[in-house]
Design a protein around this motif. Structure first.
Motif, PDB file in Angstrom:
ATOM      1  N   THR A  26       1.564   3.540  -5.758  1.00  0.00           N
ATOM      2  CA  THR A  26       1.945   3.654  -7.162  1.00  0.00           C
ATOM      3  C   THR A  26       2.062   5.100  -7.622  1.00  0.00           C
ATOM      4  O   THR A  26       2.534   5.362  -8.719  1.00  0.00           O
ATOM      5  CB  THR A  26       0.923   2.942  -8.067  1.00  0.00           C
TER       6      THR A  26
ATOM      7  N   PRO B  91       6.861   4.688  -7.139  1.00  0.00           N
ATOM      8  CA  PRO B  91       6.270   4.872  -8.457  1.00  0.00           C
ATOM      9  C   PRO B  91       7.349   5.277  -9.453  1.00  0.00           C
ATOM     10  O   PRO B  91       8.372   5.858  -9.080  1.00  0.00           O
ATOM     11  CB  PRO B  91       5.246   5.983  -8.257  1.00  0.00           C
TER      12      PRO B  91
ATOM     13  N   ARG C  20       9.275  -0.197  -3.901  1.00  0.00           N
ATOM     14  CA  ARG C  20       7.926   0.056  -4.420  1.00  0.00           C
ATOM     15  C   ARG C  20       7.644   1.533  -4.640  1.00  0.00           C
ATOM     16  O   ARG C  20       6.622   2.071  -4.239  1.00  0.00           O
ATOM     17  CB  ARG C  20       6.860  -0.551  -3.518  1.00  0.00           C
TER      18      ARG C  20
ATOM     19  N   GLY D 237       2.992  -4.651 -13.125  1.00  0.00           N
ATOM     20  CA  GLY D 237       2.493  -4.795 -11.759  1.00  0.00           C
ATOM     21  C   GLY D 237       3.320  -5.776 -10.947  1.00  0.00           C
ATOM     22  O   GLY D 237       3.655  -5.526  -9.789  1.00  0.00           O
TER      23      GLY D 237
ATOM     24  N   PHE E 261       6.493  -4.193  -9.973  1.00  0.00           N
ATOM     25  CA  PHE E 261       6.258  -3.239  -8.883  1.00  0.00           C
ATOM     26  C   PHE E 261       6.246  -3.958  -7.540  1.00  0.00           C
ATOM     27  O   PHE E 261       6.876  -3.527  -6.579  1.00  0.00           O
ATOM     28  CB  PHE E 261       4.937  -2.506  -9.106  1.00  0.00           C
TER      29      PHE E 261
ATOM     30  N   GLN F 268       6.227   6.787 -16.574  1.00  0.00           N
ATOM     31  CA  GLN F 268       5.012   6.233 -15.991  1.00  0.00           C
ATOM     32  C   GLN F 268       4.060   5.621 -16.995  1.00  0.00           C
ATOM     33  O   GLN F 268       3.072   5.047 -16.610  1.00  0.00           O
ATOM     34  CB  GLN F 268       4.267   7.275 -15.164  1.00  0.00           C
TER      35      GLN F 268
END
Length: 101
Positions: A36, A80, A78, A69, A72, A86
């Motif tokens: 992440t 970040p 995947r 989540g 993601f 963010q």
């Protein structure tokens, strides 16, 4: 006649299996932090954000985090989010949410 069970060896095997599961869980958590991009955060900040997430009772905020989540994990790459994105709606503030308590 039935062979007696070796409870000691069965308990040891279960304990070994539980230890392996815990170790795998810790490793996967570390991999998730790295995937992440949260590994770039200060450890105190990351711990504070996680503590705030655990303590949060706001259903809308938690649902926002859950959706982010899930998105993601559904993404193939995947990666970040870019630094400017963010902190989507429902994300923890940069101060760890300390002022909101």
């Amino acid at each position: 006649m039935r062979k007696p069970r070796d409870y000691d060896s069965e308990l040891k095997a279960l304990a070994d299996k539980a230890k392996a599961i815990k170790e795998r869980r810790v490793r996967q958590l570390g991999e998730l932090v790295a995937a992440t991009g949260a590994d770039a955060l200060d450890a105190d900040l990351l711990a504070g954000a996680l503590l705030d997430a655990v303590a949060s009772k706001d259903a809308a905020t938690r649902e926002g985090w859950r959706k982010a989540g899930a998105a993601f994990f559904r993404s193939k790459q995947r990666k970040p989010a870019p630094r400017s994105e963010q902190q989507p709606e429902g994300a923890l503030p940069l101060d760890g949410g300390a002022a909101s308590h």
